[in-house]
Design a protein around this motif. Sequence first.
Motif, PDB file in Angstrom:
ATOM      1  N   PHE A  68      23.902  14.698 -14.911  1.00 22.48           N
ATOM      2  CA  PHE A  68      22.780  15.357 -14.476  1.00 22.48           C
ATOM      3  C   PHE A  68      22.972  17.103 -13.794  1.00 22.48           C
ATOM      4  O   PHE A  68      24.199  16.896 -13.590  1.00 22.48           O
ATOM      5  CB  PHE A  68      22.212  15.151 -13.153  1.00 22.48           C
ATOM      6  CG  PHE A  68      21.456  13.314 -13.254  1.00 22.48           C
ATOM      7  CD1 PHE A  68      20.562  13.641 -12.812  1.00 22.48           C
ATOM      8  CD2 PHE A  68      21.953  12.433 -13.043  1.00 22.48           C
ATOM      9  CE1 PHE A  68      19.508  12.522 -13.302  1.00 22.48           C
ATOM     10  CE2 PHE A  68      21.312  11.037 -12.983  1.00 22.48           C
ATOM     11  CZ  PHE A  68      19.958  11.297 -12.839  1.00 22.48           C
ATOM     12  N   GLU A  69      21.943  18.193 -14.307  1.00 21.65           N
ATOM     13  CA  GLU A  69      22.867  19.489 -13.924  1.00 21.65           C
ATOM     14  C   GLU A  69      21.392  19.894 -12.789  1.00 21.65           C
ATOM     15  O   GLU A  69      20.130  19.390 -12.540  1.00 21.65           O
ATOM     16  CB  GLU A  69      21.743  19.874 -15.527  1.00 21.65           C
ATOM     17  CG  GLU A  69      23.532  20.172 -15.992  1.00 21.65           C
ATOM     18  CD  GLU A  69      25.299  20.659 -15.708  1.00 21.65           C
ATOM     19  OE1 GLU A  69      25.132  20.943 -14.839  1.00 21.65           O
ATOM     20  OE2 GLU A  69      25.642  19.466 -16.113  1.00 21.65           O
ATOM     21  N   VAL A  70      21.353  20.499 -11.325  1.00 18.98           N
ATOM     22  CA  VAL A  70      21.550  21.451 -10.741  1.00 18.98           C
ATOM     23  C   VAL A  70      20.713  22.625 -10.393  1.00 18.98           C
ATOM     24  O   VAL A  70      22.120  23.241 -11.206  1.00 18.98           O
ATOM     25  CB  VAL A  70      21.752  21.075  -9.925  1.00 18.98           C
ATOM     26  CG1 VAL A  70      20.316  21.761  -8.564  1.00 18.98           C
ATOM     27  CG2 VAL A  70      22.033  19.403  -8.805  1.00 18.98           C
ATOM     28  N   THR A  91      18.020  18.503 -13.386  1.00 14.04           N
ATOM     29  CA  THR A  91      17.475  17.839 -15.510  1.00 14.04           C
ATOM     30  C   THR A  91      19.041  17.256 -15.599  1.00 14.04           C
ATOM     31  O   THR A  91      19.835  17.052 -14.919  1.00 14.04           O
ATOM     32  CB  THR A  91      17.457  19.406 -16.029  1.00 14.04           C
ATOM     33  OG1 THR A  91      18.569  20.275 -16.005  1.00 14.04           O
ATOM     34  CG2 THR A  91      16.909  20.233 -15.360  1.00 14.04           C
ATOM     35  N   SER A  92      18.191  16.575 -16.599  1.00 16.10           N
ATOM     36  CA  SER A  92      19.457  15.855 -17.785  1.00 16.10           C
ATOM     37  C   SER A  92      19.656  16.813 -19.497  1.00 16.10           C
ATOM     38  O   SER A  92      20.138  16.358 -19.910  1.00 16.10           O
ATOM     39  CB  SER A  92      18.027  15.020 -18.040  1.00 16.10           C
ATOM     40  OG  SER A  92      17.440  14.884 -19.414  1.00 16.10           O
ATOM     41  N   PHE A 102      13.888  25.230 -19.422  1.00 15.02           N
ATOM     42  CA  PHE A 102      14.321  23.789 -19.821  1.00 15.02           C
ATOM     43  C   PHE A 102      12.366  23.539 -20.008  1.00 15.02           C
ATOM     44  O   PHE A 102      11.776  24.169 -20.372  1.00 15.02           O
ATOM     45  CB  PHE A 102      14.688  23.154 -18.510  1.00 15.02           C
ATOM     46  CG  PHE A 102      15.818  23.288 -18.097  1.00 15.02           C
ATOM     47  CD1 PHE A 102      17.049  22.878 -18.952  1.00 15.02           C
ATOM     48  CD2 PHE A 102      15.737  24.454 -17.022  1.00 15.02           C
ATOM     49  CE1 PHE A 102      18.269  22.884 -18.513  1.00 15.02           C
ATOM     50  CE2 PHE A 102      17.591  24.547 -16.844  1.00 15.02           C
ATOM     51  CZ  PHE A 102      18.450  23.838 -17.498  1.00 15.02           C
ATOM     52  N   THR A 103      12.261  22.302 -20.847  1.00 12.84           N
ATOM     53  CA  THR A 103      11.782  21.053 -21.544  1.00 12.84           C
ATOM     54  C   THR A 103      11.063  20.392 -20.053  1.00 12.84           C
ATOM     55  O   THR A 103      12.180  19.539 -19.798  1.00 12.84           O
ATOM     56  CB  THR A 103      11.117  20.709 -22.912  1.00 12.84           C
ATOM     57  OG1 THR A 103      12.424  20.628 -22.321  1.00 12.84           O
ATOM     58  CG2 THR A 103      11.158  21.773 -23.795  1.00 12.84           C
ATOM     59  N   VAL A 107      13.696  17.546 -17.558  1.00 13.25           N
ATOM     60  CA  VAL A 107      13.699  17.735 -16.143  1.00 13.25           C
ATOM     61  C   VAL A 107      13.172  16.497 -15.487  1.00 13.25           C
ATOM     62  O   VAL A 107      12.190  15.402 -15.483  1.00 13.25           O
ATOM     63  CB  VAL A 107      12.692  18.956 -15.279  1.00 13.25           C
ATOM     64  CG1 VAL A 107      11.995  18.806 -14.150  1.00 13.25           C
ATOM     65  CG2 VAL A 107      12.770  19.870 -16.143  1.00 13.25           C
ATOM     66  N   ARG A 108      14.002  15.966 -14.389  1.00 13.14           N
ATOM     67  CA  ARG A 108      13.973  15.367 -13.404  1.00 13.14           C
ATOM     68  C   ARG A 108      13.190  15.231 -12.250  1.00 13.14           C
ATOM     69  O   ARG A 108      12.444  14.137 -11.769  1.00 13.14           O
ATOM     70  CB  ARG A 108      14.826  14.624 -13.570  1.00 13.14           C
ATOM     71  CG  ARG A 108      15.880  14.192 -14.801  1.00 13.14           C
ATOM     72  CD  ARG A 108      15.467  12.871 -15.684  1.00 13.14           C
ATOM     73  NE  ARG A 108      15.813  12.510 -16.774  1.00 13.14           N
ATOM     74  CZ  ARG A 108      14.878  12.703 -16.919  1.00 13.14           C
ATOM     75  NH1 ARG A 108      13.543  13.597 -17.990  1.00 13.14           N
ATOM     76  NH2 ARG A 108      15.072  12.791 -18.746  1.00 13.14           N
ATOM     77  N   LEU A 109      13.460  16.315 -11.558  1.00 14.68           N
ATOM     78  CA  LEU A 109      13.560  16.395 -10.393  1.00 14.68           C
ATOM     79  C   LEU A 109      12.780  17.891 -10.165  1.00 14.68           C
ATOM     80  O   LEU A 109      13.580  19.181 -10.602  1.00 14.68           O
ATOM     81  CB  LEU A 109      14.329  16.501  -9.505  1.00 14.68           C
ATOM     82  CG  LEU A 109      13.801  17.026  -7.333  1.00 14.68           C
ATOM     83  CD1 LEU A 109      13.094  16.597  -7.188  1.00 14.68           C
ATOM     84  CD2 LEU A 109      15.541  16.975  -6.580  1.00 14.68           C
TER      85      LEU A 109
END
Length: 192
Positions: A68-70, A91-92, A102-103, A107-109
């Motif tokens: 995960f990246e913030v 994101t992942s 990003f697409t 994106v997770r959050l």
Amino acid sequence: MTALPEWMHPPRVEGWFAEDLDRLPEAPRHTELIDGALVFMMSPQRAWHSRLIFALRQSLAAQAPAGFEVDQEMTIRLDKYNRPEPDVLVTSAAYDPDRTYFTPDEVRLVVEVVSPESAHRDRTVKLRKYADAGIPHYWRIEDETGAPAVHVYELDEPTKTYVASGIHRGVLRRPVPFDIDIDLAGLIPPRS
């Protein structure tokens, strides 16, 4: 009235496309594309907003497991006509120094911190657009007399709509997109 600079004129009748943002070096920072129209964040950012974003990003990054990246100040290319820039996103996607967006599948959050000029977009427009794009988690943070209140939404996959899963004050504990435990009161110093 003065004429608009040439770069502000849409390049086509249909308006702006998502990829056009990468070719607008003259555009102000935090320029978003919503429904083919450029949206500029022209009002000054409040110190509360800025500090909350910084502290939240730091807290999420400290808790994020591998994979995960913030980030902040990065857009999401939702489709041809929409490329919003959330305040914070998880994101992942692997780090890429040349990336400009990003697409949705990465994106997770998405986190939006509501300000007076963004309130309508954050509460309604972006809520629908992020859900339509399939982003699993959306947080909207409101200023309640200096304290952050986090409105948490989760995507209902079959309907592609968000379901409210709580309003968090003081502490935010969530098991998704990873184990999160945030002292909301500690993110922002109290007003004096």
